[in-house]
Motif scaffolding. Structure first.
Motif, short mmCIF file in Angstrom:
data_model
loop_
_atom_site.label_atom_id
_atom_site.label_comp_id
_atom_site.label_asym_id
_atom_site.label_seq_id
_atom_site.Cartn_x
_atom_site.Cartn_y
_atom_site.Cartn_z
N GLN A 35 0.80 -1.23 0.00
CA GLN A 35 0.00 0.00 0.00
C GLN A 35 0.83 1.28 0.00
N LEU A 36 2.01 1.26 0.62
CA LEU A 36 2.84 2.46 0.60
C LEU A 36 3.45 2.68 -0.78
N ALA A 37 3.85 1.59 -1.42
CA ALA A 37 4.33 1.70 -2.80
C ALA A 37 3.22 2.27 -3.69
N LEU A 38 1.98 1.91 -3.41
CA LEU A 38 0.85 2.43 -4.18
C LEU A 38 0.73 3.94 -4.01
N ILE A 237 9.71 -5.69 -4.18
CA ILE A 237 9.47 -5.05 -5.48
C ILE A 237 8.35 -5.76 -6.22
N LEU A 238 8.40 -7.10 -6.24
CA LEU A 238 7.39 -7.85 -6.99
C LEU A 238 6.00 -7.69 -6.39
N THR A 239 5.90 -7.81 -5.07
CA THR A 239 4.57 -7.71 -4.45
C THR A 239 4.03 -6.28 -4.54
N SER A 240 4.92 -5.29 -4.62
CA SER A 240 4.48 -3.91 -4.85
C SER A 240 3.91 -3.77 -6.25
N LEU A 241 4.59 -4.35 -7.23
CA LEU A 241 4.13 -4.26 -8.61
C LEU A 241 2.81 -4.98 -8.82
N THR A 242 2.70 -6.18 -8.26
CA THR A 242 1.44 -6.92 -8.42
C THR A 242 0.31 -6.23 -7.67
N GLY A 243 0.63 -5.65 -6.51
CA GLY A 243 -0.40 -4.95 -5.74
C GLY A 243 -0.86 -3.68 -6.42
N ILE A 244 0.07 -2.94 -7.00
CA ILE A 244 -0.28 -1.72 -7.72
C ILE A 244 -1.13 -2.06 -8.94
N TRP A 245 -0.71 -3.09 -9.70
CA TRP A 245 -1.50 -3.50 -10.86
C TRP A 245 -2.91 -3.91 -10.44
#
Length: 344
Positions: A35-38, A237-245
């Motif tokens: 969520q913070l990466a989002l 990094i990966l879980t941030s990318l999948t979460g943002i998508w």
């Protein structure tokens, strides 16, 4: 575009508040997984290249640091005032260093404002990104910087290294947000059925790293950026990318049904105030319950700031109050200011 970002902001702040209550709004994405990466990604979506450095600095200072200073002073007063009542000073010792420099190093100088660590970090990240964007740093470099940041986790006890770590990691997602709106959103459809299954598969693989997951607390795949805590060199990094998508996907697919939902837009317009005030709301609820039940307030002093009463029964009351109370108060203040302005 603006409406979609507003709805995305609403989702992001709900993910933050739910994360502080240790439950997830999106299955497969535990609290603290993205969520913070989002939020950094959204800031990148809103990034405007047209301003020179001085103008950009002034605008970000006014939008981010001015409210932060107000909340810091207000909550310092609140913290001092409630200390005799709760029997504990919620924060670090009051020193010049803690109230100024520490705000940019950890942002945890006061317990009640600790979610606002994100604001000072966002300010630093955006200033650095403005400089790097002007010299045309390419996307692969930002990924390299994020990987370097994760390696710096071993030295995070040094708070200045921690600041560097947070900046190098978060700047990747600001950049990706900017790339998304400038080069991807109107040119490519990334919300295809094939992409859905790819993301789902990646997240299922990531779940294998979920070593600390237990059904009781629902926390796993988690990295805590504020402390530079990373359990794996690539998973954050990966879980941030999948979460943002996934977040973009949810807003895209539901947009026609929720685009006119006034309350969601109102939440999206007040994310700063929700971030700043939801912990105070949590604690008001907790101490009210303790007072009604005749339980000594000392029971909470040995627990962390996110401790709340009877999680299995009260989680969603805390969640709704943490979202709506700051929102309605912020909207009420706006209306009072508008009325005063009209009278003048």
């Amino acid at each position: 575009m603006k409406n979609k970002i507003n709805l995305l902001k609403a989702l992001a702040i709900m993910l933050v508040v739910s994360g502080h209550l240790e439950f997830s709004l999106i299955p497969g994405f535990p609290p603290y997984s993205f969520q913070l990466a989002l939020f950094f990604f959204i800031s990148g979506m809103l990034f405007n290249e047209k301003y020179n450095f001085i103008e950009f600095f002034k605008r970000r200072f006014n939008s981010l640091l001015k409210p932060y200073i107000f909340y810091s002073i207000a909550y310092l007063g609140i913290t001092i005032a409630i200390t005799p009542i709760v029997g504990k000073f919620w924060g670090m010792d009051i020193t010049w260093f803690n109230e100024t420099i520490m705000a940019f190093l950890t942002g945890h100088q006061l317990d009640l404002t600790c979610p606002l660590w994100f604001v000072t970090q966002l300010f630093i990240t955006l200033i650095v990104y403005h400089i790097l964007n002007r010299i045309h740093v390419k996307t692969p470099v930002y990924f390299i910087l994020a990987l370097i940041a994760i390696q710096l986790g071993a030295f995070r006890e040094n708070l200045y290294v921690l600041l560097l770590l947070k900046t190098l990691f978060s700047i990747l997602f600001v950049h990706l947000g900017h790339v998304y709106v400038t080069k991807i959103e109107n040119k490519y459809n990334i919300f295809t059925q094939k992409m859905f299954w790819i993301v789902l598969f990646i997240q299922a693989l990531l779940w294998l790293t979920n070593k600390d997951y237990t059904p009781e607390d629902g926390v796993g795949l988690s990295y805590v950026l504020v402390w530079g805590e990373f359990d794996n060199w690539i998973v954050p990094i990966l879980t941030s990318l999948t979460g943002i998508w996934t977040s973009l996907f949810i807003i895209d697919k539901l947009y026609d049904k929720i685009k006119n939902c006034e309350i969601l837009h109102t939440i999206g317009q007040n994310t700063y105030h929700i971030m700043a005030n939801h912990l105070l709301v949590f604690n008001i609820i907790t101490y009210t319950i303790l007072w009604i039940k005749g339980i000594p307030f000392d029971i909470k002093n040995s627990a962390d700031i996110y401790w709340f009463y009877a999680p299995l029964k009260s989680t969603y009351i805390y969640f709704l109050a943490g979202i709506f109370v700051p929102t309605f108060i912020a909207e009420g203040i706006k209306k009072l200011k508008a009325r005063k302005h009209c009278q003048n």
